[in-house]
Design a protein around this motif. Structure first.
Motif, PDB file in Angstrom:
ATOM      1  N   VAL A   1      19.066   9.419   1.425  1.00  0.00           N
ATOM      2  CA  VAL A   1      18.546   8.080   1.726  1.00  0.00           C
ATOM      3  C   VAL A   1      17.833   8.136   3.077  1.00  0.00           C
ATOM      4  O   VAL A   1      18.321   8.757   4.014  1.00  0.00           O
ATOM      5  CB  VAL A   1      19.669   7.020   1.751  1.00  0.00           C
ATOM      6  N   LYS A   2      16.682   7.508   3.149  1.00  0.00           N
ATOM      7  CA  LYS A   2      15.869   7.554   4.362  1.00  0.00           C
ATOM      8  C   LYS A   2      16.003   6.287   5.211  1.00  0.00           C
ATOM      9  O   LYS A   2      15.353   6.164   6.242  1.00  0.00           O
ATOM     10  CB  LYS A   2      14.400   7.760   3.993  1.00  0.00           C
ATOM     11  N   ARG A   3      16.808   5.352   4.744  1.00  0.00           N
ATOM     12  CA  ARG A   3      17.017   4.113   5.496  1.00  0.00           C
ATOM     13  C   ARG A   3      18.506   3.766   5.506  1.00  0.00           C
ATOM     14  O   ARG A   3      19.266   4.253   4.667  1.00  0.00           O
ATOM     15  CB  ARG A   3      16.226   2.966   4.876  1.00  0.00           C
ATOM     16  N   ASP A   4      18.941   2.933   6.441  1.00  0.00           N
ATOM     17  CA  ASP A   4      20.322   2.456   6.448  1.00  0.00           C
ATOM     18  C   ASP A   4      20.559   1.561   5.237  1.00  0.00           C
ATOM     19  O   ASP A   4      19.705   0.725   4.886  1.00  0.00           O
ATOM     20  CB  ASP A   4      20.609   1.649   7.720  1.00  0.00           C
ATOM     21  N   ILE A   5      21.716   1.723   4.595  1.00  0.00           N
ATOM     22  CA  ILE A   5      22.115   0.824   3.509  1.00  0.00           C
ATOM     23  C   ILE A   5      23.420   0.156   3.942  1.00  0.00           C
ATOM     24  O   ILE A   5      24.503   0.749   3.826  1.00  0.00           O
ATOM     25  CB  ILE A   5      22.308   1.574   2.179  1.00  0.00           C
ATOM     26  N   PRO A   6      23.364  -1.064   4.474  1.00  0.00           N
ATOM     27  CA  PRO A   6      24.575  -1.733   4.951  1.00  0.00           C
ATOM     28  C   PRO A   6      25.464  -2.189   3.801  1.00  0.00           C
ATOM     29  O   PRO A   6      24.994  -2.419   2.680  1.00  0.00           O
ATOM     30  CB  PRO A   6      24.033  -2.922   5.740  1.00  0.00           C
ATOM     31  N   SER A   7      26.762  -2.316   4.082  1.00  0.00           N
ATOM     32  CA  SER A   7      27.714  -2.804   3.095  1.00  0.00           C
ATOM     33  C   SER A   7      28.883  -3.437   3.832  1.00  0.00           C
ATOM     34  O   SER A   7      29.035  -3.259   5.049  1.00  0.00           O
ATOM     35  CB  SER A   7      28.189  -1.668   2.196  1.00  0.00           C
ATOM     36  N   SER A   8      29.728  -4.176   3.113  1.00  0.00           N
ATOM     37  CA  SER A   8      30.856  -4.875   3.726  1.00  0.00           C
ATOM     38  C   SER A   8      32.137  -4.072   3.586  1.00  0.00           C
ATOM     39  O   SER A   8      32.409  -3.494   2.526  1.00  0.00           O
ATOM     40  CB  SER A   8      31.044  -6.253   3.073  1.00  0.00           C
ATOM     41  N   LEU A   9      32.926  -4.053   4.644  1.00  0.00           N
ATOM     42  CA  LEU A   9      34.232  -3.407   4.598  1.00  0.00           C
ATOM     43  C   LEU A   9      35.144  -4.135   3.611  1.00  0.00           C
ATOM     44  O   LEU A   9      35.061  -5.351   3.440  1.00  0.00           O
ATOM     45  CB  LEU A   9      34.876  -3.419   5.991  1.00  0.00           C
ATOM     46  N   GLY A  10      36.009  -3.364   2.958  1.00  0.00           N
ATOM     47  CA  GLY A  10      36.986  -3.955   2.047  1.00  0.00           C
ATOM     48  C   GLY A  10      36.504  -4.133   0.623  1.00  0.00           C
ATOM     49  O   GLY A  10      37.265  -4.555  -0.247  1.00  0.00           O
TER      50      GLY A  10
END
Length: 637
Positions: A332-341
């Protein structure tokens, strides 16, 4: 006794290549006819034309959360210390997720963000226009291509076909394969057996292989004798009925083995015998354009050769790989944010860029079936992670074969209906041409290009300082890259309004009127940049435009919003206004350019794309795109 000799023997790799190339030279895929079938029966079939949505999804404004429908303007200035209070049933309405959002309500306050006291509801922060609302066409818009041509229909395709009101779909007929068993000693299961006889299991095993590969198998009524004239006449009589003919038995070079001679009587055979064990005595030839496949009689040899060469035949005639999806490593060339839990599954597009498997995330959300249909794979983000950082190596669960994805031309850039048509047109001319589309807007495409997610993008970015298109942005973002620039087309850009222009909207200044609701394009799109230039030039404050914050990511989305009554007008291209029978007020003419990494100019996919773009066959279709002036001019390297 005649000695077993294979005069045209090849290695397996040579045999596979020569057979595949012959099928491609003959353009065997052109032999399949088109048929229209019910969507419910379409699983596993191959689309024969691109499929357009007949309705938007959703086709009405719907609440995206449980909460209270409100009028956004009435929530302005709400704070914790100074909440705004509304009367339920009067100027507030309780809604569940998915409920219709009727006029005049245009936003929804989440139930956990409000305080309810009897029939009163208080909000503690302002809500913007269409906050927590699934607007018309959020998933896909009417007129949008939801499935390309030469696509094998998967379960998710059936879902989007039904939800887009495509009760029927055009597909190619199943390839018809005739299977003929030979030999006086070969008997069918219901015939009496004598010593020396062999039960014909091969015909039905091969038939099952054909069916498993998506073809229509037909076992010949009788087992044919080892007779040259009988075999030749039978093959010649059925060559126009079937797409391929399989002969079982007699493929070696013993005294009773006649298949090579029979095939050679129709023309030169490709090969006779391959250097594998078991499976050596196979012969392949052609009767005009019909493949003739002579399989050995020993069951294991028969099985191995059938699996290999019928797979090649089915792939070339349908244009779809039969390799089963698996898992692969990508970057992946970009950040992929996600939520904890929460463990999140993200849909992705995949392509090979400079010999690296690149993974690009698609839009998220549980309600968007189009993101599943358009995806090439899934990545899983574990619940103890806050996302995946850029340049990480990750494992992808593939939804398509790795060979298809490695050869896919992935377009990431500004949405354009004629470019989408061209890509589908190119695939229809040659189903081996694979492509994917991610609409991001011009700036989004430039950044993807710069990150190395794609080597094929497009822009139409207006520079208010120079009053020219694209040049300054290319110098700013791609100053260190050598690129091939192609002026694809000039497009009329302007205001899309309802048929008959009932609100009498004629200029950009009319967007300030209280009775006019506008729908915008997303930040970073060329259309949005052009709009902001027009607003600045006319000293218009965007905050005074009702709907300026409501964004669509395609021109079709803008037209759908106007057609459905979500907005009175929006900025877009003339073509989509004409497509939806809407009126159009021209505000300018823009230059839509395609950018290609210079290092990829000899890439076979790029060369083929350019060849089709300049073909007379494609140019004949350009006149159907009102508001375009097609150019196809190479500007610079």
């Amino acid at each position: 006794m005649k000695k077993e000799i294979f005069l045209k023997r090849k290695s397996l790799a040579e045999a596979v290549n020569v057979f595949r190339e012959k099928l491609r030279d003959l353009r065997i895929f052109k032999s399949l006819k088109e048929e229209e079938i019910p969507t419910y029966d379409s699983l596993g079939r191959i689309t024969s034309r691109e499929v357009y949505a007949k309705i938007s999804e959703p086709f009405y404004n719907a609440s995206a959360v449980d909460g209270f429908a409100l009028i956004s303007s009435s929530t302005s200035n709400a704070t914790i210390s100074n909440p705004k209070t509304f009367v339920i049933g009067k100027n507030a309405k309780y809604v569940n997720t998915g409920d219709i959002l009727d006029f005049p309500f245009d936003c929804v306050a989440m139930v956990e963000d409000v305080k309810v006291d009897d029939n009163l509801v208080s909000v503690f922060n302002p809500l913007h226009y269409y906050e927590n609302v699934r607007t018309i066409g959020e998933d896909f818009s009417k007129g949008e291509i939801i499935i390309p041509v030469y696509e094998k229909i998967r379960p998710e395709h059936v879902g989007i076909l039904i939800s887009s009101l495509n009760e029927k779909v055009f597909v190619f007929e199943k390839p018809k394969v005739l299977i003929i068993a030979t030999g006086e000693e070969v008997k069918r299961i219901n015939e009496p057996l004598q010593k020396g006889d062999v039960v014909d299991s091969n015909s039905y095993m091969v038939s099952s292989i054909v069916e498993a590969y998506g073809g229509e198998a037909n076992v010949f009524d009788e087992v044919l004798p080892n007779d040259f004239k009988v075999l030749r006449d039978t093959i010649d009589n059925v060559k126009d009925v079937f797409h391929a003919i399989v002969i079982i038995g007699g493929s070696a070079k013993g005294t009773k083995d006649l298949i090579a001679d029979v095939f050679e009587s129709f023309g030169e055979i490709l090969f006779h015998g391959i250097t594998i064990q078991p499976g050596k005595p196979i012969v392949i030839g052609f009767n005009k354009d019909t493949p003739l496949i002579g399989l050995p009689g020993f069951p294991v040899s028969n099985y191995i050769d059938a699996k290999i060469f019928l797979k090649i035949f089915m792939e070339e005639i349908t244009g779809v790989s039969l390799d089963y999806p698996s898992k692969a490593k990508g970057v992946v060339k970009r950040d992929i944010p996600s939520s904890l839990g929460v463990q999140e599954f993200v849909r992705v597009k995949i392509s090979n860029v400079h010999d690296e498997l690149i993974v690009v995330p698609l839009k998220r959300g549980a309600s968007n079936i189009s993101s599943v249909v358009n995806s090439d794979g899934l990545i899983s983000i574990k619940d103890d992670l806050e996302g995946i950082p850029a340049n990480s190596s990750i494992e992808v669960e593939l939804l398509k074969s790795i060979d298809e994805l490695n050869n896919q031309l992935l377009f990431i850039g500004s949405n354009d209906p004629m470019l989408e048509f061209l890509l589908n047109f190119a695939k229809k001319q040659n189903p081996q041409f694979k492509f994917g589309i991610v609409n991001t807007g011009s700036l989004g495409g430039l950044l993807s290009f710069l990150r190395g997610e794609t080597f094929f993008t497009s822009i139409h970015l207006f520079d208010k300082e120079t009053r020219t298109y694209n040049e300054s942005y290319i110098k700013k973002y791609l100053k260190d890259k050598k690129i091939l620039r192609i002026l694809f087309a000039l497009r009329n850009q302007g205001l899309i309004v309802k048929k008959g222009n009932p609100k009498k909207i004629y200029s950009i200044n009319d967007l300030l009127r209280k009775d006019v609701v506008f729908v915008n394009r997303q930040k970073g799109s060329g259309t949005r940049i052009f709009l902001d230039y027009l607003l600045e030039s006319n000293y218009i404050d965007p905050n005074n435009i009702k709907g300026y914050d409501v964004e669509e990511i395609t021109h079709l989305g803008v037209a759908n919003a106007v057609l459905s009554g979500l907005a009175d007008c929006g900025l877009g291209i003339e073509y989509v206004a004409n497509l939806f029978d809407l009126d159009f007020i021209k505000l300018g003419e823009e230059e839509y350019e395609i950018l290609i990494d210079y290092e990829e100019k000899e890439n076979s996919k790029i060369k083929y794309f350019l060849e089709v773009m300049h073909s007379e066959a494609f140019k004949k279709n350009v006149e159907n795109f009102k508001g375009y002036i097609f150019k196809g001019e190479i500007r610079s390297f």
